[in-house]
Design a protein around this motif. Structure first.
Motif, PDB file in Angstrom:
ATOM      1  N   PHE A 144      78.336  21.522  25.462  1.00  0.00           N
ATOM      2  CA  PHE A 144      79.420  21.568  26.445  1.00  0.00           C
ATOM      3  C   PHE A 144      80.018  20.179  26.678  1.00  0.00           C
ATOM      4  O   PHE A 144      80.449  19.847  27.783  1.00  0.00           O
ATOM      5  CB  PHE A 144      78.902  22.166  27.756  1.00  0.00           C
ATOM      6  CG  PHE A 144      78.412  23.578  27.602  1.00  0.00           C
ATOM      7  CD1 PHE A 144      79.311  24.622  27.418  1.00  0.00           C
ATOM      8  CD2 PHE A 144      77.055  23.869  27.618  1.00  0.00           C
ATOM      9  CE1 PHE A 144      78.868  25.930  27.262  1.00  0.00           C
ATOM     10  CE2 PHE A 144      76.597  25.171  27.464  1.00  0.00           C
ATOM     11  CZ  PHE A 144      77.511  26.207  27.281  1.00  0.00           C
ATOM     12  N   ASP A 145      80.074  19.390  25.618  1.00  0.00           N
ATOM     13  CA  ASP A 145      80.592  18.026  25.734  1.00  0.00           C
ATOM     14  C   ASP A 145      82.033  18.009  26.235  1.00  0.00           C
ATOM     15  O   ASP A 145      82.447  17.075  26.930  1.00  0.00           O
ATOM     16  CB  ASP A 145      80.498  17.303  24.389  1.00  0.00           C
ATOM     17  CG  ASP A 145      80.702  15.810  24.511  1.00  0.00           C
ATOM     18  OD1 ASP A 145      79.851  15.144  25.132  1.00  0.00           O
ATOM     19  OD2 ASP A 145      81.732  15.306  24.012  1.00  0.00           O
ATOM     20  N   ALA A 146      82.812  19.042  25.909  1.00  0.00           N
ATOM     21  CA  ALA A 146      84.201  19.084  26.370  1.00  0.00           C
ATOM     22  C   ALA A 146      84.284  19.130  27.891  1.00  0.00           C
ATOM     23  O   ALA A 146      85.252  18.620  28.488  1.00  0.00           O
ATOM     24  CB  ALA A 146      84.921  20.294  25.774  1.00  0.00           C
ATOM     25  N   VAL A 147      83.286  19.729  28.518  1.00  0.00           N
ATOM     26  CA  VAL A 147      83.252  19.766  29.983  1.00  0.00           C
ATOM     27  C   VAL A 147      83.087  18.352  30.530  1.00  0.00           C
ATOM     28  O   VAL A 147      83.773  17.945  31.474  1.00  0.00           O
ATOM     29  CB  VAL A 147      82.110  20.688  30.474  1.00  0.00           C
ATOM     30  CG1 VAL A 147      81.989  20.638  31.993  1.00  0.00           C
ATOM     31  CG2 VAL A 147      82.356  22.119  30.006  1.00  0.00           C
ATOM     32  N   LEU A 148      82.187  17.578  29.939  1.00  0.00           N
ATOM     33  CA  LEU A 148      82.000  16.191  30.367  1.00  0.00           C
ATOM     34  C   LEU A 148      83.256  15.366  30.141  1.00  0.00           C
ATOM     35  O   LEU A 148      83.615  14.519  30.964  1.00  0.00           O
ATOM     36  CB  LEU A 148      80.824  15.555  29.616  1.00  0.00           C
ATOM     37  CG  LEU A 148      79.454  15.655  30.273  1.00  0.00           C
ATOM     38  CD1 LEU A 148      78.968  17.096  30.272  1.00  0.00           C
ATOM     39  CD2 LEU A 148      78.444  14.760  29.566  1.00  0.00           C
ATOM     40  N   GLN A 149      83.929  15.625  29.019  1.00  0.00           N
ATOM     41  CA  GLN A 149      85.127  14.854  28.713  1.00  0.00           C
ATOM     42  C   GLN A 149      86.218  15.048  29.767  1.00  0.00           C
ATOM     43  O   GLN A 149      87.035  14.154  29.991  1.00  0.00           O
ATOM     44  CB  GLN A 149      85.649  15.238  27.333  1.00  0.00           C
ATOM     45  CG  GLN A 149      84.739  14.813  26.189  1.00  0.00           C
ATOM     46  CD  GLN A 149      85.257  15.255  24.831  1.00  0.00           C
ATOM     47  OE1 GLN A 149      86.451  15.299  24.611  1.00  0.00           O
ATOM     48  NE2 GLN A 149      84.340  15.585  23.925  1.00  0.00           N
ATOM     49  N   GLY A 150      86.218  16.200  30.440  1.00  0.00           N
ATOM     50  CA  GLY A 150      87.233  16.458  31.454  1.00  0.00           C
ATOM     51  C   GLY A 150      86.895  15.933  32.830  1.00  0.00           C
ATOM     52  O   GLY A 150      87.665  16.112  33.776  1.00  0.00           O
ATOM     53  N   ALA A 151      85.751  15.276  32.969  1.00  0.00           N
ATOM     54  CA  ALA A 151      85.281  14.837  34.284  1.00  0.00           C
ATOM     55  C   ALA A 151      85.876  13.503  34.703  1.00  0.00           C
ATOM     56  O   ALA A 151      86.263  12.679  33.869  1.00  0.00           O
ATOM     57  CB  ALA A 151      83.763  14.719  34.280  1.00  0.00           C
ATOM     58  N   ASP A 152      85.931  13.306  36.015  1.00  0.00           N
ATOM     59  CA  ASP A 152      86.134  11.969  36.575  1.00  0.00           C
ATOM     60  C   ASP A 152      84.788  11.396  36.995  1.00  0.00           C
ATOM     61  O   ASP A 152      84.526  10.210  36.814  1.00  0.00           O
ATOM     62  CB  ASP A 152      87.060  12.027  37.804  1.00  0.00           C
ATOM     63  CG  ASP A 152      88.464  12.453  37.451  1.00  0.00           C
ATOM     64  OD1 ASP A 152      88.981  11.976  36.424  1.00  0.00           O
ATOM     65  OD2 ASP A 152      89.053  13.258  38.192  1.00  0.00           O
ATOM     66  N   VAL A 153      83.957  12.258  37.567  1.00  0.00           N
ATOM     67  CA  VAL A 153      82.638  11.860  38.062  1.00  0.00           C
ATOM     68  C   VAL A 153      81.593  12.813  37.489  1.00  0.00           C
ATOM     69  O   VAL A 153      81.810  14.027  37.458  1.00  0.00           O
ATOM     70  CB  VAL A 153      82.589  11.908  39.606  1.00  0.00           C
ATOM     71  CG1 VAL A 153      81.184  11.586  40.113  1.00  0.00           C
ATOM     72  CG2 VAL A 153      83.606  10.955  40.216  1.00  0.00           C
ATOM     73  N   VAL A 154      80.461  12.271  37.045  1.00  0.00           N
ATOM     74  CA  VAL A 154      79.341  13.072  36.548  1.00  0.00           C
ATOM     75  C   VAL A 154      78.124  12.783  37.421  1.00  0.00           C
ATOM     76  O   VAL A 154      77.785  11.620  37.673  1.00  0.00           O
ATOM     77  CB  VAL A 154      79.023  12.755  35.075  1.00  0.00           C
ATOM     78  CG1 VAL A 154      77.770  13.495  34.614  1.00  0.00           C
ATOM     79  CG2 VAL A 154      80.209  13.122  34.186  1.00  0.00           C
ATOM     80  N   ILE A 155      77.485  13.861  37.904  1.00  0.00           N
ATOM     81  CA  ILE A 155      76.311  13.742  38.774  1.00  0.00           C
ATOM     82  C   ILE A 155      75.091  14.337  38.079  1.00  0.00           C
ATOM     83  O   ILE A 155      75.163  15.435  37.522  1.00  0.00           O
ATOM     84  CB  ILE A 155      76.516  14.504  40.096  1.00  0.00           C
ATOM     85  CG1 ILE A 155      77.808  14.091  40.791  1.00  0.00           C
ATOM     86  CG2 ILE A 155      75.323  14.293  41.023  1.00  0.00           C
ATOM     87  CD1 ILE A 155      78.130  14.954  42.013  1.00  0.00           C
TER      88      ILE A 155
END
Length: 305
Positions: free
Chosen positions: A125-136
């Motif tokens: 699901f790397d595409a989900v991370l690519q769309g982030a501003d903040v990752v928790i």
């Protein structure tokens, strides 16, 4: 501005009982009540960020049991994107929680499906991370997955938050360089730094040690004493709003989610900390984990009160 927050972490069904006090070893107590409530530190933080103004995606695993369906449905009801919440064979994660009459709690966690959240699943699901501003991230999933997620988020240039909960030992040394904001409570800060935290001064000492280890910035949450922000050049203490506590479950998760949502929307660090603190203060006036988390309008109304 609507923010993009991605939470990589746990989903648990909380089995909550209220009792006069926490039981001692070998003791049986008569409880007041029992409830099943959607929880897990990852899911709680996702719900908090969503209710407090962010657009949120969750990355995690649930089991093939009824709890798994309920946990996903609870996130979807908050308009959280669940495309990266995978169902695996076996039981979902559970947390056994006892809350006493002084609103303190004791928790036992069984990882269940959370143990199936591997680095390979996150990579899918790397595409989900690519769309982030903040990752928790938190620590209720395998350490290898946390390390992978932190480093991948850093490589993508995202703002990276680690809530090191639950923590009983120091973090791997190579994680620190990937962390923008490390947000432990007193006991977690002590476990990570080796410094006993029982005052504002000792919280400063612990935060100094954690920054020396490589964390970008540190926020030590201190319960009713507020929180301490450290950035390597100084400290700032943020007193907590005064409220009457009913149940402290998910207060830390509410702070993290609120802080992330505010930060991702463009608020300053100080504004984001205060926003998270108000949200956490409101949450402890209500019972339960996700049911206690306030909305953005409730936080704004509190600020105007």
């Amino acid at each position: 501005m609507t923010a993009n927050v991605v939470v990589i972490g746990s989903l648990n069904m909380d089995l909550v009982t209220r009792a006069p006090r926490l039981p001692r070893g070998g003791e049986t107590l008569i409880g007041h009540s029992f409830a099943t409530v959607s929880g897990g530190k990852g899911a709680n933080q996702a719900v908090a960020a969503a209710r407090l103004g962010a657009r949120v995606s969750m990355v995690g695993c649930v089991g093939s049991d009824d709890y798994g369906v309920q946990l996903r449905d609870a996130l979807k009801a908050e308009q959280i994107d669940c495309q990266a919440v995978s169902a695996v064979e076996g039981s979902s994660g559970v947390a056994l929680i006892v809350v006493d009459d002084d609103s303190q709690n004791a928790i036992v966690i069984v990882a269940g499906a959370n143990g199936a959240l591997t680095p390979a699943v996150v990579e899918r699901f790397d595409a989900v991370l690519q769309g982030a501003d903040v990752v928790i991230c938190q620590l209720e999933i395998p350490d290898a997955t946390v390390g992978h997620a932190l480093k991948r988020a850093r490589a993508l240039g995202k703002t990276v938050i680690l809530n090191p909960a639950p923590a009983s030992r120091p973090l791997p040394a190579d994680w620190f360089a990937a962390i923008d904001y490390l947000i432990p409570n007193e006991s977690e800060a002590a476990a990570l730094s080796g410094v006993t935290v029982d005052s504002l001064q000792t919280a400063e000492n612990a935060a100094t040690q954690l920054i020396a280890m490589g964390a970008g910035k540190v926020i030590v949450t201190l319960g009713a004493q507020g929180s301490l922000f450290a950035n390597g050049t100084g400290f700032e203490h943020f007193p907590a709003p005064a409220v009457k506590a009913v149940d402290t479950t998910a207060a830390g998760d509410t702070f993290v989610g609120g802080f992330a949502a505010a930060l991702a929307s463009g608020k300053s660090e100080a504004e984001a900390i205060r926003y998270g603190q108000i949200a956490a203060a409101l949450s402890v006036t209500r019972a339960g984990a996700q049911p206690s988390i306030p909305t953005m309008s409730e936080v704004q109304a509190f600020k105007l009160a």
